[in-house]
Structure formats: structure tokens, C-alpha cells
Design a protein around this motif. Structure first.
Motif, PDB file in Angstrom:
ATOM      1  N   SER A  37       0.833  -1.199   0.000  1.00 58.20           N
ATOM      2  CA  SER A  37       0.000   0.000   0.000  1.00 58.20           C
ATOM      3  C   SER A  37       0.871   1.253   0.000  1.00 58.20           C
ATOM      4  O   SER A  37       1.900   1.308   0.681  1.00 58.20           O
ATOM      5  CB  SER A  37      -0.917   0.011   1.226  1.00 58.20           C
ATOM      6  N   GLY A  38       0.447   2.246  -0.781  1.00 58.64           N
ATOM      7  CA  GLY A  38       1.142   3.527  -0.818  1.00 58.64           C
ATOM      8  C   GLY A  38       2.300   3.592  -1.785  1.00 58.64           C
ATOM      9  O   GLY A  38       2.937   4.641  -1.926  1.00 58.64           O
ATOM     10  N   ILE A  39       2.565   2.482  -2.487  1.00 55.84           N
ATOM     11  CA  ILE A  39       3.716   2.443  -3.391  1.00 55.84           C
ATOM     12  C   ILE A  39       3.391   3.011  -4.767  1.00 55.84           C
ATOM     13  O   ILE A  39       4.276   3.243  -5.586  1.00 55.84           O
ATOM     14  CB  ILE A  39       4.257   0.997  -3.519  1.00 55.84           C
ATOM     15  N   GLY A  40       2.086   3.218  -5.043  1.00 55.58           N
ATOM     16  CA  GLY A  40       1.691   3.828  -6.313  1.00 55.58           C
ATOM     17  C   GLY A  40       1.009   2.891  -7.290  1.00 55.58           C
ATOM     18  O   GLY A  40       0.908   3.202  -8.482  1.00 55.58           O
ATOM     19  N   LYS A  41       0.500   1.757  -6.806  1.00 55.51           N
ATOM     20  CA  LYS A  41      -0.124   0.781  -7.703  1.00 55.51           C
ATOM     21  C   LYS A  41      -1.339   1.369  -8.419  1.00 55.51           C
ATOM     22  O   LYS A  41      -1.457   1.269  -9.638  1.00 55.51           O
ATOM     23  CB  LYS A  41      -0.549  -0.475  -6.921  1.00 55.51           C
ATOM     24  N   THR A  42      -2.258   1.954  -7.663  1.00 60.21           N
ATOM     25  CA  THR A  42      -3.467   2.512  -8.271  1.00 60.21           C
ATOM     26  C   THR A  42      -3.128   3.708  -9.145  1.00 60.21           C
ATOM     27  O   THR A  42      -3.753   3.916 -10.194  1.00 60.21           O
ATOM     28  CB  THR A  42      -4.491   2.892  -7.185  1.00 60.21           C
ATOM     29  N   THR A  43      -2.129   4.484  -8.744  1.00 60.48           N
ATOM     30  CA  THR A  43      -1.674   5.599  -9.580  1.00 60.48           C
ATOM     31  C   THR A  43      -1.223   5.083 -10.940  1.00 60.48           C
ATOM     32  O   THR A  43      -1.577   5.640 -11.990  1.00 60.48           O
ATOM     33  CB  THR A  43      -0.516   6.349  -8.897  1.00 60.48           C
ATOM     34  N   LEU A  44      -0.440   3.993 -10.941  1.00 61.92           N
ATOM     35  CA  LEU A  44       0.011   3.410 -12.202  1.00 61.92           C
ATOM     36  C   LEU A  44      -1.164   2.922 -13.035  1.00 61.92           C
ATOM     37  O   LEU A  44      -1.214   3.157 -14.258  1.00 61.92           O
ATOM     38  CB  LEU A  44       0.988   2.258 -11.927  1.00 61.92           C
ATOM     39  N   LEU A  45      -2.122   2.256 -12.413  1.00 60.71           N
ATOM     40  CA  LEU A  45      -3.296   1.795 -13.157  1.00 60.71           C
ATOM     41  C   LEU A  45      -4.024   2.975 -13.795  1.00 60.71           C
ATOM     42  O   LEU A  45      -4.446   2.913 -14.953  1.00 60.71           O
ATOM     43  CB  LEU A  45      -4.229   1.019 -12.231  1.00 60.71           C
TER      44      LEU A  45
END
Length: 209
Positions: A37-45
Motif C-alpha cells: 500500500s502507498g507504493i503507487g499501484k493505483t496511480t500506475l493503473l
């Protein structure tokens, strides 16, 4: 086909600058992107879907650089070529199951094909509730409807955000089997972004953020 190169993103100038690894998927290749969490997964998606504009870099879907498309063109391209499976239910509450799928085809600028819709509903074990309102569906039915909405228009790219994180092992397998099967059926790239390590065996290509 999905490619990204030199992608970075920053929400505000004072915020952390996210840097993402390059992606190069050929036809029908799938990708698992893992990270805490917080590493940017959803941002990348959201960058891959064109929901966010990168600070730098490109995202190409079927050889179209979506970072260069203007809003109207991007909306149309996304509607026709990208399928999104969100963590939360995004079906239209005032419509029933069948009407939601009709609406998805309409917004993808495709003709409504009832035979095609019913075949997909039957495959996902949703045909018996095609006239049901969204609020009457079980959690499992909502998840399968989310998959149906993401593939009914036969997109080039399917993006799934944490599709299994709240599921037990049995339902995790069911959801992944459905996603992989539907992606193969439409010859789409499937990209799953998650922190759920249980699904690693489903993917040959994995990136850890």
C-alpha cells in the motif's frame, strides 16, 4: 498491445515523485503488478487507463499514445479499447444488470447485441439475474458483473485494481479464472495490480513496485 516508457507522476510539486518501470506487452500477454500500500499501484493503473496524465513518459495502447490524446478523443478511445475492473462496484444503481451492459456498449459506441450480452451473462452465471437491480446482487454477483462490464465491449486492454484482495482462496481462484479466460477470449492484455501474492501463479510477467 501495451507499452509504457519513462512514466513518472507527481500529484503536487511538493509530493513524492513516482517513477514506474517500463512495460512492453505483446498481443495476449498478461502482467501482474505487485506492491504494498502507498507504493503507487493505483496511480500506475490510472496512468495506464488515461485517467491521470503523467508528469513525463508515454503510455501506448495498440500503438496509440494516449498521453497525447485530448479529453474527448481520450474518453472515446478509453471507452472503446480499455476495460476497467475497480475495487468498488461502479455499476449504475438505477439500472438493472442487462441495462448496465447495454449502457456500457452504448458508451463504447457499439451496437447493442442482446445475444452477445446474454451469452456473456450465462458464462459468468449471471443470466438468471439479468433483470435484477444492482442493490439486490450478492458480493460475488457484483464482482462478476464488474468483469462483464470490463469485457463486454471486447477491449484491447483490461485493467483490474485489487480484484481479489478481500476474497477467500476459493473466490480468489474463481475471479482470476474468469479474468484470464475473458482476456484470452477477446485477445486482450490483462494487467492486474494488487498486493495479493496468491495470484502470482496465474502470470508469467510480474513487476514488483
Amino acid at each position: 498491445m501495451l507499452q509504457s516508457s519513462n512514466l513518472t507522476f507527481q500529484y503536487k510539486k511538493t509530493d513524492r515523485l513516482f517513477r514506474f518501470p517500463n512495460i512492453d506487452l505483446k498481443t495476449q500477454e498478461n502482467l501482474l503488478i505487485l506492491g504494498k500500500s502507498g507504493i503507487g499501484k493505483t496511480t500506475l493503473l490510472h496512468l495506464l487507463a488515461g485517467i491521470l496524465k503523467p508528469s513525463s513518459g508515454i503510455v501506448a495502447v495498440n500503438n496509440v499514445d494516449i498521453t497525447r490524446l485530448r479529453d474527448n478523443s481520450l474518453d472515446r478511445f478509453r471507452g472503446q479499447n480499455i476495460g476497467l475492473v475497480f475495487q468498488q462496484n461502479h455499476a449504475i444503481q438505477t439500472l438493472n444488470v442487462l441495462e448496465n451492459l447495454k449502457a456500457r456498449l452504448f458508451f463504447s459506441y457499439q451496437k447493442v447485441n442482446l445475444q452477445k450480452i446474454e451469452a456473456l451473462l450465462a458464462e459468468l452465471d449471471l443470466l438468471d439475474c439479468k433483470t435484477s437491480k444492482i442493490q439486490t446482487l450478492s458480493e460475488g454477483q457484483l464482482q462478476r458483473l464488474g468483469i462483464a462490464l470490463s469485457v463486454i465491449h471486447e477491449p484491447e486492454l483490461i485493467l483490474a485494481d485489487e480484484p481479489t484482495s478481500s476474497l477467500d482462496d476459493a473466490n480468489c481462484k474463481i475471479v482470476l479464472d474468469l479474468l484470464v479466460k475473458q482476456a484470452a477470449k477477446t485477445k486482450a492484455n490483462l494487467v492486474v495490480i494488487t498486493h495479493d501474492h496468491r495470484i502470482r501463479p496465474y502470470f508469467q510477467n510480474t513487476i514488483v513496485l
